[in-house]
Design an enzyme around this catalytic site. Structure first.
Site, PDB file in Angstrom:
ATOM      1  CG  ASP A  16      -2.142   0.943   0.824  1.00  0.00           C
ATOM      2  OD1 ASP A  16      -2.189   1.845   0.021  1.00  0.00           O
ATOM      3  OD2 ASP A  16      -2.760   0.811   2.257  1.00  0.00           O
ATOM      4  CG  HIS A  33       0.228   1.226  -9.270  1.00  0.00           C
ATOM      5  ND1 HIS A  33      -0.324   1.691  -7.992  1.00  0.00           N
ATOM      6  CD2 HIS A  33      -0.779   1.917  -9.363  1.00  0.00           C
ATOM      7  CE1 HIS A  33      -0.711   1.670  -7.837  1.00  0.00           C
ATOM      8  NE2 HIS A  33      -1.397   2.078  -8.576  1.00  0.00           N
ATOM      9  CG  LEU A 127       9.716 -17.478  -2.986  1.00  0.00           C
ATOM     10  CD1 LEU A 127       8.968 -17.179  -1.510  1.00  0.00           C
ATOM     11  CD2 LEU A 127      10.178 -15.961  -3.587  1.00  0.00           C
TER      12      LEU A 127
HETATM   13  C1  FPP Z   1      -2.343  -0.015  -4.092  1.00  0.00           C
HETATM   14  O1  FPP Z   1      -1.350   1.015  -3.046  1.00  0.00           O
HETATM   15  C2  FPP Z   1      -0.941  -1.100  -5.281  1.00  0.00           C
HETATM   16  C3  FPP Z   1      -1.152  -1.463  -5.645  1.00  0.00           C
HETATM   17  C4  FPP Z   1      -2.864  -1.169  -5.333  1.00  0.00           C
HETATM   18  C5  FPP Z   1      -1.081  -1.554  -6.812  1.00  0.00           C
HETATM   19  C6  FPP Z   1      -0.494  -2.913  -6.629  1.00  0.00           C
HETATM   20  C7  FPP Z   1       0.568  -2.886  -7.715  1.00  0.00           C
HETATM   21  C8  FPP Z   1       2.184  -2.679  -7.658  1.00  0.00           C
HETATM   22  C9  FPP Z   1       2.953  -2.848  -6.350  1.00  0.00           C
HETATM   23  C10 FPP Z   1       2.509  -3.274  -9.271  1.00  0.00           C
HETATM   24  C11 FPP Z   1       2.443  -4.189  -9.759  1.00  0.00           C
HETATM   25  C12 FPP Z   1       2.559  -5.524 -10.008  1.00  0.00           C
HETATM   26  C13 FPP Z   1       2.876  -6.325  -9.704  1.00  0.00           C
HETATM   27  C14 FPP Z   1       3.035  -7.955  -9.669  1.00  0.00           C
HETATM   28  C15 FPP Z   1       1.175  -6.705 -11.034  1.00  0.00           C
HETATM   29  P1  FPP Z   1      -2.307   2.932  -3.133  1.00  0.00           P
HETATM   30  O2  FPP Z   1      -2.742   2.811  -4.991  1.00  0.00           O
HETATM   31  O3  FPP Z   1      -3.974   1.774  -3.308  1.00  0.00           O
HETATM   32  O4  FPP Z   1      -2.079   3.422  -2.844  1.00  0.00           O
HETATM   33  P2  FPP Z   1      -2.387   4.584  -1.580  1.00  0.00           P
HETATM   34  O5  FPP Z   1      -3.064   3.846  -1.269  1.00  0.00           O
HETATM   35  O6  FPP Z   1      -1.481   6.082  -1.560  1.00  0.00           O
HETATM   36  O7  FPP Z   1      -3.438   5.565  -3.450  1.00  0.00           O
END
Ligand code: FPP
Length: 240
Positions: A16, A33, A127
């Protein structure tokens, strides 16, 4: 003689803070991301180096489809690019990739990538990296209940025979150990529909750091925190 440090067999992470990280840097959310993928690489390396056997990452929740279309598209694109860019390295590291979640709503391209990464890394024994992608724990439990009810209806299973193992074997995580530790970055302290059944005895850790700033050192720090926890599983120990 120094005692051996307890290492979790299974670590699960709610990644997050990508959006907030991007905002802090004056960047677009999707750039957060992109930066988050580097942290994925880092935790895979750190987990393998420390002897963690299972690493589950919450990459995309069922609820995430409700985000702006451009952001959803960017995450899907990033997934495809990451699969193509990382598959050889993952295989070299002995990492087996498994995707949990519903195989619905995805484009043909994403479905092809899911099949590709799972079959390409099938032999990995060091892993298992589990990506929760289009995953929601409540939906997982509803589907499990439906399949159990169906088996009862067909006479394959007696109601009295439904126990923890039957339920666990009906979930998308079948065959996996429960997470020993669940980490959520960015200081938020919620599970957000992630591994609700499986989290029963997990240790929780909520570091303030945003996901793109979560490095190998941060993962090592989490393992130190885990090693200091006293896990009792509802029992008592000598000290209390
Ligand atoms: C949450 O941060 C993150 C996500 C919803 C996406 C996670 C995706 C990645 C790390 C990249 C993709 C990786 C793969 C393996 C597909 P948020 O956007 O909710 O952050 P915020 O709470 O600060 O808005």
């Amino acid at each position: 003689m120094s005692e051996k440090r307890a290492i979790p067999e299974h670590v699960a992470i709610i990644m997050d803070g990508n959006g907030r990280w991007a905002k802090q840097q004056g960047k677009e959310r999707y750039e957060g991301h992109i930066a988050g993928v580097e942290s994925v690489r880092a935790v895979v390396r750190a987990a393998a180096r420390n002897g963690v056997k299972w690493l589950t990452l919450y990459a995309f929740s069922t609820e995430n489809w409700g985000r702006p279309a451009a952001e959803v598209e960017a995450i899907m694109e990033l997934f495809c690019k990451s699969v193509m860019g990382e598959c050889d390295d993952l295989k070299r590291q002995g990492v087996k990739v498994r995707i949990i979640g519903e195989r619905t709503h995805f484009s043909e391209r994403v479905l092809t990538m899911i099949d590709h990464i799972e079959s390409y890394t099938e032999g990995g024994e060091r892993l298992t990296l589990v990506l929760a992608f289009n995953y929601s724990s409540r939906r997982e439990m509803v589907l499990a209940m439906q399949s159990i009810a169906q088996r009862v209806q067909l006479g394959e299973l007696k109601v009295e025979a439904i126990d923890d193992d039957v339920v666990a074997d009906s979930l998308m995580t079948r065959g996996m150990p429960d997470p020993d530790m669940i980490i959520r970055t960015s200081g938020e302290c919620r599970l957000s529909n992630f591994l609700l059944w499986q989290a029963s005895y997990a240790e929780f850790y909520f570091p303030e750091v945003l996901w793109p700033d979560f490095t190998e050192e941060e993962f090592d720090k989490a393992l130190e925190v885990f090693a200091r926890r006293d896990r009792r599983y509802g029992l008592v120990t000598d000290e209390n």
